[in-house]
Design an enzyme around this catalytic site. Structure first.
Site, PDB file in Angstrom:
ATOM      1  N   PRO A 266       0.824  -1.215   0.000  1.00  0.00           N
ATOM      2  CG  PRO A 266      -0.026  -1.082   2.152  1.00  0.00           C
ATOM      3  CD  PRO A 266       0.665  -2.012   1.220  1.00  0.00           C
TER       4      PRO A 266
ATOM      5  CD  GLN B  49      -3.180   0.119   4.043  1.00  0.00           C
ATOM      6  OE1 GLN B  49      -2.915   1.260   3.673  1.00  0.00           O
ATOM      7  NE2 GLN B  49      -2.301  -0.645   4.666  1.00  0.00           N
TER       8      GLN B  49
ATOM      9  CG  HIS C 124      -3.063   1.107   7.579  1.00  0.00           C
ATOM     10  ND1 HIS C 124      -2.011   0.529   8.258  1.00  0.00           N
ATOM     11  CD2 HIS C 124      -2.530   2.124   6.863  1.00  0.00           C
ATOM     12  CE1 HIS C 124      -0.895   1.183   7.960  1.00  0.00           C
ATOM     13  NE2 HIS C 124      -1.181   2.154   7.120  1.00  0.00           N
ATOM     14  N   GLY C 125      -3.714  -1.654  10.376  1.00  0.00           N
ATOM     15  CA  GLY C 125      -3.481  -1.662  11.818  1.00  0.00           C
ATOM     16  C   GLY C 125      -2.050  -1.279  12.163  1.00  0.00           C
TER      17      GLY C 125
ATOM     18  CE1 TYR D  26      -1.315   7.649   8.856  1.00  0.00           C
ATOM     19  CE2 TYR D  26      -0.250   5.558   8.340  1.00  0.00           C
ATOM     20  CZ  TYR D  26      -0.374   6.927   8.144  1.00  0.00           C
ATOM     21  OH  TYR D  26       0.447   7.575   7.256  1.00  0.00           O
TER      22      TYR D  26
HETATM   23  C1  FMN Z   1       5.077   6.923  -0.909  1.00  0.00           C
HETATM   24  C2  FMN Z   1       4.730   5.881   0.100  1.00  0.00           C
HETATM   25  C3  FMN Z   1       3.437   5.828   0.607  1.00  0.00           C
HETATM   26  C4  FMN Z   1       3.065   4.854   1.538  1.00  0.00           C
HETATM   27  N1  FMN Z   1       1.763   4.788   1.963  1.00  0.00           N
HETATM   28  C5  FMN Z   1       1.359   3.731   2.728  1.00  0.00           C
HETATM   29  C6  FMN Z   1      -0.024   3.510   2.996  1.00  0.00           C
HETATM   30  O1  FMN Z   1      -0.926   4.223   2.532  1.00  0.00           O
HETATM   31  N2  FMN Z   1      -0.354   2.446   3.781  1.00  0.00           N
HETATM   32  C7  FMN Z   1       0.599   1.608   4.305  1.00  0.00           C
HETATM   33  O2  FMN Z   1       0.255   0.652   5.004  1.00  0.00           O
HETATM   34  N3  FMN Z   1       1.910   1.789   4.032  1.00  0.00           N
HETATM   35  C8  FMN Z   1       2.307   2.814   3.246  1.00  0.00           C
HETATM   36  N4  FMN Z   1       3.638   2.945   2.901  1.00  0.00           N
HETATM   37  C9  FMN Z   1       4.621   1.954   3.384  1.00  0.00           C
HETATM   38  C10 FMN Z   1       4.859   0.874   2.340  1.00  0.00           C
HETATM   39  O3  FMN Z   1       3.711   0.069   2.173  1.00  0.00           O
HETATM   40  C11 FMN Z   1       6.038  -0.020   2.736  1.00  0.00           C
HETATM   41  O4  FMN Z   1       5.777  -0.553   4.014  1.00  0.00           O
HETATM   42  C12 FMN Z   1       7.375   0.706   2.786  1.00  0.00           C
HETATM   43  O5  FMN Z   1       7.595   1.449   1.599  1.00  0.00           O
HETATM   44  C13 FMN Z   1       8.522  -0.292   2.985  1.00  0.00           C
HETATM   45  O6  FMN Z   1       8.516  -1.264   1.955  1.00  0.00           O
HETATM   46  P1  FMN Z   1       9.588  -1.198   0.743  1.00  0.00           P
HETATM   47  O7  FMN Z   1      10.945  -1.323   1.370  1.00  0.00           O
HETATM   48  O8  FMN Z   1       9.242  -2.335  -0.159  1.00  0.00           O
HETATM   49  O9  FMN Z   1       9.425   0.156   0.084  1.00  0.00           O
HETATM   50  C14 FMN Z   1       4.021   3.919   1.989  1.00  0.00           C
HETATM   51  C15 FMN Z   1       5.335   3.990   1.491  1.00  0.00           C
HETATM   52  C16 FMN Z   1       5.685   4.930   0.547  1.00  0.00           C
HETATM   53  C17 FMN Z   1       7.081   4.936  -0.009  1.00  0.00           C
END
Ligand code: FMN
Length: 365
Positions: A27, A105, A181-182, A186
């Protein structure tokens, strides 16, 4: 093709759904909806690339769940009425055109609210100012507001909001399932976290009490979606407190993962900065491993720095069923296709998210 890519490319069933591989898009909030919270044409194009590029599962950005305290960001999409649900229909259709599966989500920002068009004040478990500063790339500035401590009625409204949003997501918008989303600081994570939850009622105190709101939300959401898959995302770290660890350590993991399984979720999505590393001490098990141990009967999604196939292999061997990629998917919307074709991967360029984290035309070219 090496062993890791073989396992990650194998099909997988979640509920009655068939995923074509074990690669999911994590997400990611991109604040590209209309001001009224309806998914835009641009979002449809953005999400479609991931399905076209071979991802078996797409999990959307956090979608706000009610017209009270849930919205956290300007231009965040919502799932609170028929109009918003209908706008998402155009997105889900594009994913299904590529035999992809898409989960919504569902997110309540709680005290981490930096742009809510419905109410002027913010709300959380207790009147504790959140750590850190609002996120500039989501139009925020300066400290977070001190939230009002939620009343029983506020809590009941929040639960009902999750259920209503889940019903709209599956019943009207065409989603295949929902993720609660837990995690990441948030609302539900604010209840779970010792220092943001200072309540003396049944929602505060022991970790068993602090996870209770998440369990109630799961119950209400499950009742709202029939048999559609319901997942929950869990983390230690937060967007405003990156290095947080659960106060009760491994004992918390046992209570949290065990009670989530008992609540009947189809999947648990754990996210850590580096998902393969020990969760608490220098040695010890990872959070993925603890989730597997204490919730042996649920599907397990792992996220955090897993775009390196060796790290992905590590967590699959540690008990994960599905690997979710965030930044790796932004850099490579066709990551699964590249893996199949043995093509090199692009590195993520952080400038993509600046100065504002909205979807850029360059991504859609
Ligand atoms: C631009 C951006 C927005 C994100 N928005 C959410 C979100 O809306 N909900 C969520 O659970 N995590 C969000 N995350 C976290 C990501 O889901 C993920 O946990 C995080 O980028 C680490 O994973 P990665 O190393 O594969 O990038 C966001 C991350 C990024 C970079």
């Amino acid at each position: 093709m090496n062993m890791s890519s073989k396992k990650i490319l194998a099909t997988f069933d979640i509920g009655d759904l068939k995923l074509k591989n074990r690669l999911a898009v994590a997400p990611m909030t991109r604040i590209s909806a209309t001001e009224q919270g309806s998914a835009s044409e641009k979002m449809g194009q953005y999400y479609e690339r991931f399905a076209k590029g071979g991802f078996g599962l797409v999990i959307t950005e956090g979608i706000y769940t009610d017209q009270k305290f849930a919205q956290g960001y300007p231009f965040q999409p919502g799932m609170t009425d028929a109009e918003q649900a209908l706008a998402w229909r155009a997105v889900t259709r594009r994913i299904h055109d590529h035999q992809g599966v898409i989960f919504a989500q569902l997110m309540h920002a709680g005290a981490l609210n930096q742009g809510n068009r419905f109410l002027g004040e913010t709300a959380g478990p207790s009147a504790v100012r959140p750590k850190g500063e609002q996120m500039k790339f989501y139009y925020g500035e300066g400290q977070y507001a001190v939230p009002r401590s939620m009343t029983d009625e506020d809590i009941a409204d929040a639960i009902e909001g999750f259920a209503n949003a889940a019903r709209l997501a599956v019943g009207s918008a065409g989603f295949d399932g929902v993720e609660i989303h837990g995690a990441n600081g948030y609302l539900l994570d604010q209840f779970l976290t010792d220092y943001t939850n200072q309540r003396n009622d049944r929602w505060g105190g022991s970790v068993g009490n602090r996870i209770a709101l998440t369990l109630e939300v799961i119950k209400a959401v499950r009742a709202a979606v029939g048999g559609a898959p319901v997942g929950v995302r869990i983390s230690q770290g937060k967007v405003n407190d990156y290095a947080h660890k659960w106060a009760e350590g491994e004992a918390a993991a046992e209570t949290i993962f065990g009670s989530l399984q008992d609540a009947g979720v189809h999947y648990i999505h754990v996210t850590e900065h580096k998902a393969w590393e020990p969760a608490f001490s220098e040695r010890g098990p990872s959070l993925v491993n603890l989730a597997r141990r204490h919730a042996p009967g649920v599907v397990l999604v792992a996220n955090g720095g897993l775009d390196n196939p060796q790290h992905a292999e590590h967590v699959l061997n540690d008990g994960a069923d599905i690997v979710a990629l965030g930044k790796g998917a932004l850099a490579n919307p066709d990551y699964p296709t590249r893996l199949v074709m043995n093509q090199p991967l692009e590195a993520f360029d952080f400038s993509l998210l600046g100065p504002i984290a909205n979807i850029k035309d360059s991504e859609l070219a």
